[in-house]
Design an enzyme around this catalytic site. Structure first.
Site, short mmCIF file in Angstrom:
data_model
loop_
_atom_site.label_atom_id
_atom_site.label_comp_id
_atom_site.label_asym_id
_atom_site.label_seq_id
_atom_site.Cartn_x
_atom_site.Cartn_y
_atom_site.Cartn_z
CG ASP A 51 43.16 38.43 39.48
OD1 ASP A 51 43.87 39.33 39.97
OD2 ASP A 51 41.92 38.40 39.61
CG HIS B 125 34.59 41.62 42.60
ND1 HIS B 125 34.93 42.75 41.89
CD2 HIS B 125 35.41 40.62 42.13
CE1 HIS B 125 35.89 42.46 41.02
NE2 HIS B 125 36.21 41.19 41.17
CG ASP C 65 41.85 41.05 41.90
OD1 ASP C 65 41.89 40.00 42.55
OD2 ASP C 65 41.26 41.15 40.80
#
Length: 497
Positions: free
Chosen positions: A443, A316, A352
């Site tokens: 995740d 990110h 992800d």
């Protein structure tokens, strides 16, 4: 692809919906280490760090203002998964006592709201919301009522922690080292790890513990040791901090300086969920340095593949901002290190559950790096809101950003493998990369409270095997997200590469 991909399984997620001591204050807010004063800059942005207070439902991530990776939860799914509606470093041993205050769970400021309205937490007091009749699972961080002995989300026993890390620590000295100056190792896999990355933790006391926590690495390390993979089947890369010159190839000077300044503060925040403490700058530089060296070793042929067991995560982190738990972009640093070592084309596959907006931004104009991301998107309503199918890159890089956005949660093995075989692998084969880098966030794993998807260890193993062939086995796996340590116990399946 003109719109969000619908998962094959068809599972729909219901939408219920200081100036006292002169120390520089380069973070949104925090505690000054020198005078213990509260530090709160009055401006909205200091050296590229956005000061954001307010909405947790703003899905869009922008370069000027970026929201925190926080979600509001209204209900639980059929498996108990929460459903979202929207200088130098000191040795670890010297600081064991001081930094045992690590938080062991999720930084979700209100995991359960009593109504559908968003709460205003601009004057939120961390101590005011403590609920004494519940416990937080040390594995998945989901809150449970006191009467429940096993977590309703992941079925972990109340009070259970990570076992086996001490065995890994004792084996570090036995591991073979691999670097450009050492003899070729007898094994083909290298691992990057350093204990100082465990010192990066949230120190501010909050009602809910933060999901990006040191136990993530401890669980992985314990799993590798228990499976007999470490140290007998892999070599260890000597750790080093990434240099400023290397970081400047990815980030702006202001961004680098803003992260570096956090070492002068006891704790600070870039966004409401992206924390730092006095050791975070060191941890971030170690993570980036290990990823760079692993990429170079793979491209140079000294090892065949590698696993960067690092934190804080990075995908990110954009050109000039830290956000979404990420400080420096590890995958981007690794890709450029691979190119310096001789790779002409680099493939980055990001699985992800959140879109890697930072990595896409860094390479969106670069046709030598193909970025492919599979992520929950929900038409821009899932964090960070970027990664629509029409985002394909700009200028020379047009066509070299590929986004596979899921329209809802619950996506599982069959969905990902179908996307791999029909989209990812054909594009990768045409690109013909010299090295493949996986931004490996876990995740999307079954039971993860932030991702609420259904990918199993077998699914991750199959995807890894499929990517191995893309660049002749030259593969680097870099840890990104993933907040249920128990799911990491199955990471040994990634060794089948």
């Amino acid at each position: 692809m003109a719109s969000d991909m619908q998962p094959l399984s068809g599972h729909e997620i219901p939408s219920r919906v200081v100036e006292n001591c002169g120390v520089s204050d380069h973070a949104c807010h925090g505690k000054c280490q020198s005078c213990d004063s509260d530090v709160k800059p009055s401006c909205a942005e200091v050296n590229g760090i956005s000061l954001l207070i307010g909405s947790h439902t703003d899905g869009k991530a922008s370069k000027e203002k970026c929201g925190a990776c926080t979600f509001t939860y209204d209900c639980a799914g059929p498996d108990g998964c929460l459903i979202a509606t929207n200088g130098s470093c000191m040795a670890v041993d010297e600081l064991t006592q001081q930094f045992e205050r690590e938080q062991a769970g999720a930084a979700l400021e209100d995991l359960v709201f009593s109504n559908d309205e968003e709460e205003d937490d601009s004057d939120w007091d961390p101590a005011s919301g403590l609920v004494m009749n519940r416990w937080f699972c040390l594995n998945c961080t989901v809150p449970n009522v006191d009467e429940v002995m096993y977590c309703l989300n992941c079925h972990e026993l109340k009070g259970s922690g990570v076992d086996g890390y001490d065995a890994f620590k004792t084996q570090i000295a036995e591991a073979a080292l691999v670097s450009p100056d050492t003899e070729l190792p007898e094994v083909s896999t290298a691992i990057g790890f350093d204990e100082r990355m465990l010192l990066h933790s949230e120190l501010e006391v909050k009602p809910n513990p933060h999901p990006e926590r040191p136990d993530r690495l401890r669980a992985i390390a314990a799993s590798l040791s228990a499976a007999g993979i470490f140290p007998s089947k892999c070599a260890l890369v000597p750790p080093r901090e990434i240099t400023k010159e290397e970081l400047l190839m990815v980030h702006t000077p202001d961004h680098i300086e803003s992260v570096e300044q956090t070492k002068n503060m006891l704790y600070s925040y870039f966004t409401s969920d992206t924390y730092a403490n006095g050791h975070s700058a060191c941890a971030a530089k170690l993570a980036a340095g290990l990823c760079a060296d692993l990429a170079s070793l793979i491209v140079s042929g000294r090892v065949q593949n590698g696993f960067a067991m690092v934190r804080p995560p990075g995908h990110h982190a954009g050109v000039k901002q830290a956000m979404g738990f990420c400080l420096h972009n590890n995958a981007a640093v690794a890709a450029l290190a691979a190119k310096r070592t001789g790779a002409k084309k680099v493939l980055i596959v990001d699985w992800d559950v959140h879109h890697g907006n930072g990595t896409q931004e860094i390479f969106e104009g670069d046709k030598s790096v193909l970025y492919v991301s599979l992520h929950r998107h929900e038409y821009g309503n899932f964090y960070p809101g970027t990664g629509a199918a029409h985002e394909v890159g700009i200028h020379d890089g047009q066509g070299f950003s590929v986004n596979i956005p899921w329209s809802c949660g619950g996506v599982g093995d069959n969905d990902y493998i179908f996307a791999f075989k029909t989209v990812v692998l054909p594009i990768a084969a045409e690109f013909a990369p010299d090295i493949t880098i996986i931004s490996a966030g876990f995740d999307a794993a079954r039971g993860d409270p932030l991702g609420c998807c259904d990918v199993t260890p077998t699914g991750y193993s199959i995807m890894t095997s499929l990517l191995t062939a893309c660049s002749g086995g030259r593969l680097l796996v870099i840890l990104e997200g993933g907040y249920v340590p128990d799911s990491f116990h199955n990471l040994r399946k990634l060794k089948k590469i």
